[in-house]
Design an enzyme around this catalytic site. Structure first.
Site, PDB file in Angstrom:
ATOM      1  N   SER A   1      94.784  17.483  -4.546  1.00 38.13           N
ATOM      2  CA  SER A   1      94.086  16.488  -3.726  1.00 38.13           C
ATOM      3  C   SER A   1      94.916  16.048  -2.525  1.00 38.13           C
ATOM      4  CB  SER A   1      93.722  15.262  -4.573  1.00 38.13           C
ATOM      5  OG  SER A   1      92.796  15.597  -5.580  1.00 38.13           O
TER       6      SER A   1
ATOM      7  N   GLY B   1      89.817  16.486   0.939  1.00 32.56           N
ATOM      8  CA  GLY B   1      88.850  16.629   2.015  1.00 32.56           C
ATOM      9  C   GLY B   1      87.771  15.565   2.028  1.00 32.56           C
TER      10      GLY B   1
ATOM     11  N   CYS C   1      87.114  11.471  -9.311  1.00 37.16           N
ATOM     12  CA  CYS C   1      87.648  11.475  -7.948  1.00 37.16           C
ATOM     13  C   CYS C   1      86.653  12.130  -6.976  1.00 37.16           C
ATOM     14  CB  CYS C   1      89.012  12.152  -7.919  1.00 37.16           C
ATOM     15  SG  CYS C   1      90.003  11.698  -6.478  1.00 37.16           S
ATOM     16  N   PHE C   2      86.930  13.338  -6.485  1.00 36.12           N
ATOM     17  CA  PHE C   2      85.982  14.015  -5.605  1.00 36.12           C
ATOM     18  C   PHE C   2      84.646  14.202  -6.313  1.00 36.12           C
ATOM     19  CE2 PHE C   2      84.614  17.489  -2.700  1.00 36.12           C
ATOM     20  CZ  PHE C   2      84.979  16.930  -1.493  1.00 36.12           C
TER      21      PHE C   2
ATOM     22  N   GLN D   1      82.504  11.219  -5.849  1.00 33.57           N
ATOM     23  CA  GLN D   1      81.872  11.210  -4.532  1.00 33.57           C
ATOM     24  C   GLN D   1      80.719  12.210  -4.462  1.00 33.57           C
ATOM     25  OE1 GLN D   1      85.359  12.060  -2.216  1.00 33.57           O
ATOM     26  NE2 GLN D   1      86.366  10.178  -2.866  1.00 33.57           N
TER      27      GLN D   1
ATOM     28  N   GLY E   1      91.000   8.921  -0.394  1.00 33.32           N
ATOM     29  CA  GLY E   1      90.884   8.310   0.919  1.00 33.32           C
ATOM     30  C   GLY E   1      89.452   8.078   1.336  1.00 33.32           C
ATOM     31  N   PHE E   2      88.509   8.527   0.495  1.00 30.39           N
ATOM     32  CA  PHE E   2      87.080   8.319   0.741  1.00 30.39           C
ATOM     33  C   PHE E   2      86.481   7.597  -0.460  1.00 30.39           C
ATOM     34  CE2 PHE E   2      88.275  11.868   3.369  1.00 30.39           C
ATOM     35  CZ  PHE E   2      87.530  11.726   4.533  1.00 30.39           C
TER      36      PHE E   2
ATOM     37  N   HIS F   1      91.883   8.777 -11.753  1.00 36.87           N
ATOM     38  CA  HIS F   1      92.347   9.925 -12.529  1.00 36.87           C
ATOM     39  C   HIS F   1      92.628   9.533 -13.977  1.00 36.87           C
ATOM     40  CE1 HIS F   1      93.173  12.958  -9.252  1.00 36.87           C
ATOM     41  NE2 HIS F   1      92.924  11.860  -8.559  1.00 36.87           N
TER      42      HIS F   1
ATOM     43  N   GLU G   1      93.122  11.403 -16.478  1.00 36.86           N
ATOM     44  CA  GLU G   1      94.078  12.273 -17.166  1.00 36.86           C
ATOM     45  C   GLU G   1      95.494  11.711 -17.089  1.00 36.86           C
ATOM     46  OE1 GLU G   1      94.957  13.036 -13.139  1.00 36.86           O
ATOM     47  OE2 GLU G   1      92.999  12.980 -14.118  1.00 36.86           O
TER      48      GLU G   1
END
Length: 382
Positions: free
Chosen positions: A55, A240, A266-267, A270, A310-311, A356, A358
């Site tokens: 990430s 990203g 996380c991603f 989103q 960051g998003f 996260h 984990e």
């Protein structure tokens, strides 16, 4: 990135932000030049897991803890096959590592993998600057990349570097070929995990619970996912801008249509937000570190959690939302700034968190989320 491994211990170095602020110090790791987005991490330990977290691809990580590298580096703790950070910034690096598990110094590992860094700068001042101005592009220059070059020219080079907003990076860090992480002990379930930048500890946490994990490339299709006949589907963390991830969003919508138990982190959180019709946005300076307080609104409990994002998802905190896949609500929220840290559907088995669970490295407060995923699969099977 251009690098050299010679003279790293003594070479002068300079860190240049896109707004023109400059910090001068010494090279740490490889000598050369590198560019990325400057972000800060508040963890006091776990730097090896941070460095190898996919990430952090194309990001220059500033450590807020002043003393870094004391425990050295080993071959057991990496979260992937390589260091992903674009650059590394510390104030006071350890001169000699001291830990029974250490196999080499952090500086040696950075040199070995060609990671350009800088030390001996005021990282507190740099962190305060990023908190006030926001995450921004940065360059680190040392050796021939810096000698004789005017400051104005270095700033111009940083300003020409690509921005994180609009960056589509998952496929650059994800596995190219599918692989299987076998269940530990008796196999109970099969999970298809879409790798958007997955950390090694994540499938391990599922394997500990009797799950056989089929890790698929970021480019996997709905057909690829269901070819493994999964009891559940998982979407991982990754780098990203989620606004660029149209492919994974479409795959997740296919999973939601089939009402297969779904878990994202996380991603992946989103991606679920986008799949449900919510927007995403870039945070001013993001959440990074292993000490972020989050409340699980379904239980009222407060957890100290590991973050790297960051998003964030733009979803209402004060109401249940109607989506094409049923009702959805915000399940977790950051207590520092009220950022959405989790989503759940109320009419089918799907949920996600922005942090996260984990916990590599980090606290284990959120490990129960893997058990929650198992419970959804058990209920679906029953």
């Amino acid at each position: 990135m251009t690098t050299s491994t010679r003279g790293a211990a003594k070479a002068p170095a300079v860190l240049v932000l896109e707004d023109g602020r400059i910090f001068r110090g010494r090279a740490y790791g490889a000598v050369g030049e590198t560019f990325g987005e400057a972000v800060f991490s508040t963890g006091m330990t776990g730097y090896q897991e941070t460095l190898t977290d996919p990430s952090y691809h194309r990001q220059v990580v500033v450590m807020t803890a002043p003393h870094v590298g004391n425990t050295g580096v080993n071959d057991e703790d990496p979260e992937s096959s390589r260091i992903w950070v674009a650059g590394y910034v510390v104030r006071d690096p350890a001169r000699v590592p001291s830990n029974w598990r250490s196999q080499r110094s952090l500086d040696e590992e950075l040199v070995k993998q060609g990671v350009v860094g800088i030390c001996g700068i005021d990282t507190r001042a740099l962190t305060r600057h990023l908190r006030e101005r926001g995450a921004m592009r940065v360059g680190i220059f040392s050796g021939a990349a810096w000698e004789g070059v005017r400051d104005e020219a270095l700033v111009a080079k940083v300003q020409d570097a690509p921005q994180m907003k609009g960056a589509n990076l998952s496929a650059e860090v994800a596995t190219k070929e599918a692989y299987v992480v076998p269940a530990i002990g008796e196999k109970k379930f099969t999970v298809a995990a879409v790798d958007l930048g997955i950390k090694g500890m994540t499938p391990h946490r599922m394997a500990e619970r009797g799950i056989e994990v089929h890790v698929l490339p970021a480019t996997a299709t709905v057909e690829d996912v269901y070819a493994v006949e999964p009891d559940g589907v998982f979407f991982s963390n990754g780098p990203g801008d989620p606004a660029t991830a149209d492919g994974p969003v479409a795959v997740m919508q296919g999973v939601l249509e089939r009402k297969t138990p779904l878990f994202g982190i996380c991603f992946g959180n989103q991606i679920l937000g986008r799949a449900l019709g919510f927007g995403t946005y870039k945070l001013k300076y993001g959440h990074r570190g292993i000490n972020q307080p989050v409340q699980d609104r379904t239980t009222g409990k407060v957890e100290i959690t590991a973050h790297n994002h960051g998003f964030a998802v733009d979803a209402p905190l004060d109401k249940v939302s109607e989506t094409p896949y049923g009702r959805a609500e915000v399940s977790h929220v950051c207590l520092n700034d009220q950022v959405v840290e989790g989503l759940q559907l109320l009419d089918q088995p799907a949920f996600s968190v922005q942090y996260h669970p984990e916990a590599a490295a980090g606290p284990h407060d959120a490990a129960y989320l893997f058990d929650r995923f198992v419970t959804l699969m058990e209920a679906e099977r029953a």
